[in-house]
Write an enzyme that holds these catalytic residues in place. Structure first.
Site, short mmCIF file in Angstrom:
data_model
loop_
_atom_site.label_atom_id
_atom_site.label_comp_id
_atom_site.label_asym_id
_atom_site.label_seq_id
_atom_site.Cartn_x
_atom_site.Cartn_y
_atom_site.Cartn_z
CD1 TRP A 1 -2.19 1.90 2.37
CD2 TRP A 1 -2.64 1.79 0.19
NE1 TRP A 1 -3.09 2.90 2.08
CE2 TRP A 1 -3.37 2.86 0.74
CE3 TRP A 1 -2.74 1.53 -1.18
CZ2 TRP A 1 -4.21 3.67 -0.04
CZ3 TRP A 1 -3.58 2.33 -1.96
CH2 TRP A 1 -4.30 3.39 -1.38
NE ARG B 1 11.43 -4.15 8.41
CZ ARG B 1 11.92 -5.38 8.24
NH1 ARG B 1 13.11 -5.68 8.75
NH2 ARG B 1 11.26 -6.29 7.56
NE ARG B 2 12.96 -6.59 3.23
CZ ARG B 2 13.02 -6.72 1.91
NH1 ARG B 2 14.18 -7.00 1.31
NH2 ARG B 2 11.94 -6.58 1.17
CE LYS C 1 -10.84 -1.63 5.01
NZ LYS C 1 -9.83 -2.43 4.28
NE ARG D 1 -2.69 -6.11 2.97
CZ ARG D 1 -2.03 -5.03 3.34
NH1 ARG D 1 -0.90 -5.15 4.01
NH2 ARG D 1 -2.47 -3.84 3.07
CG ASN D 2 -8.21 -7.37 6.80
OD1 ASN D 2 -7.80 -7.55 7.92
ND2 ASN D 2 -7.84 -6.30 6.08
CD GLU E 1 -2.99 -2.83 10.25
OE1 GLU E 1 -3.19 -3.19 11.42
OE2 GLU E 1 -2.03 -2.12 9.92
#
Length: 376
Positions: free
Chosen positions: A20, A40-41, A200, A264-265, A290
């Site tokens: 995202w 981060r990497r 949602k 993903r959810n 999430e």
């Protein structure tokens, strides 16, 4: 008095290079801004900057030339005219602590792309941002809507909404995030916009569960419809406007998240419905869902204001292993056998008026999407 945000920033920072964050960075770059991502990497930052790819999170997507990345947070935010945050909600506070000394007293907008509530405190992400950065709430904005990352990265036409207590801030960010395939609307209902994006996810987990079990469209349609009522009751109890939950951040996001295998959810729920345990689901998911982390905090917040959430409650029971996925039917839950009125509009018995108005509202938003940063 908060300074008027810039209308067209020349450089923006996006903190977080998952699917995202990278997609929204592409949206901003395609709208004309120079975008610097924080990854981060180091190897991921290198791939974004040199190859213009983020193969782990957006396979097959070419990124714009005016989009680069660094693993050094100070490099990313230096000189930024706006900062967008796209990290998991449960690690947001840690990332904000690192960000605070770098932005100092800069009066730049801070935009949350996160959809979750903090597990320990139950705070919305805009509240966590205000607390950790100690900044004027008028500088904070949140973006939400039916935004499945891969579809947007493929430049399929999409709409979103940006909310801020300052209309000027919301409109400035909307201009930054509007291009030929992505249209951004605005409102000033931060509470409703954030809770729509959180709630949602929980309904999408429920839809995934019944999908994994093998139930059909009737079951899913019933849960989605009753889920919208549940979402609205909760958000309004915390000060949101009911209409916001019938817009892009509520109904729009609910439809996209519940019906798409890219969600993903939804995927997490489907694995639960197929019999996988909670830890197995977490292990299999390569990205954060999430909704799984938000179930407990949302139920606690609901209890504090006396709002019943049977859908979320049964999702928690499946997660806890106290209910078999095949038994989930929250839309059938009642206190007794007495026939009940169909509440469709925040506590009122009606004949479907809220759903009709919601669909008309969504249609109007897309129909008028070519007129600049419209209001949701």
């Amino acid at each position: 008095m908060t300074p008027k945000p810039s209308v067209r920033a020349s450089r923006v920072a996006v903190v977080g290079a998952g699917s995202w964050g990278t997609t929204f960075g592409k949206v901003l770059a395609d709208a004309g801004s120079d975008v610097v991502m924080w990854a981060r990497r180091p190897e991921q930052a290198e791939e974004i900057s040199r190859a213009k790819r983020n193969s782990k999170y957006l396979p097959g997507i070419n990124l714009p030339r005016n989009m680069t990345a660094s693993s050094e947070l100070s490099t990313v935010v230096d000189g930024a005219h706006a900062v967008f945050l796209s990290v998991p909600s449960q690690s947001a506070r840690q990332n904000l602590k690192a960000l605070r000394p770098l932005i100092g007293n800069l009066d730049v907008p801070i935009v949350s792309l996160m959809k979750g509530v903090e597990k320990q405190s139950g705070m919305r992400m805009s509240q966590v941002i205000a607390q950790e950065l100690q900044c004027d709430p008028d500088r904070i904005a949140v973006a939400s809507g039916p935004n499945l990352a891969l579809e947007i990265a493929r430049e399929q036409p999409t709409a979103a909404v940006v909310a801020s207590s300052s209309r000027e801030t919301a409109e400035a960010i909307a201009r930054l995030a509007s291009n030929r395939y992505f249209r951004t609307f605005t409102n000033t209902d931060v509470i409703g916009t954030e809770f729509g994006g959180v709630l949602k996810n929980l309904i999408a987990v429920a839809i995934g569960i019944v999908d994994g079990v093998g139930y059909g469209e009737n079951t899913k349609a019933s849960i989605i419809t009753r889920g919208l009522v549940e979402m609205t009751d909760f958000a309004v109890a915390y000060g949101a406007q009911a209409g916001t939950l019938q817009g892009l951040a509520g109904l729009g996001d609910l439809i996209a998240t519940c019906q798409s295998p890219l969600s993903r959810n939804n995927t997490a729920g489907r694995l639960l419905g197929q019999g996988y345990g909670f830890q197995d689901v977490v292990t299999q998911m390569q990205q954060t869902a999430e909704g799984l982390a938000s179930v407990g905090p949302v139920l606690q917040l609901a209890a504090e204001v006396g709002v019943e959430m049977p859908i979320v409650q049964q999702v928690k029971m499946v997660l806890d292993g106290t209910m078999h996925p095949r038994d989930i039917a929250p839309h059938l839950t009642t206190d007794d056998d007495t026939p009940q009125g169909e509440r469709t509009d925040n506590g009122q018995a009606a004949g479907g008026g809220a759903l009709r108005r919601a669909l008309q509202r969504a249609f109007d938003q897309f129909r008028h999407g070519g007129r600049g940063a419209a209001r949701d």
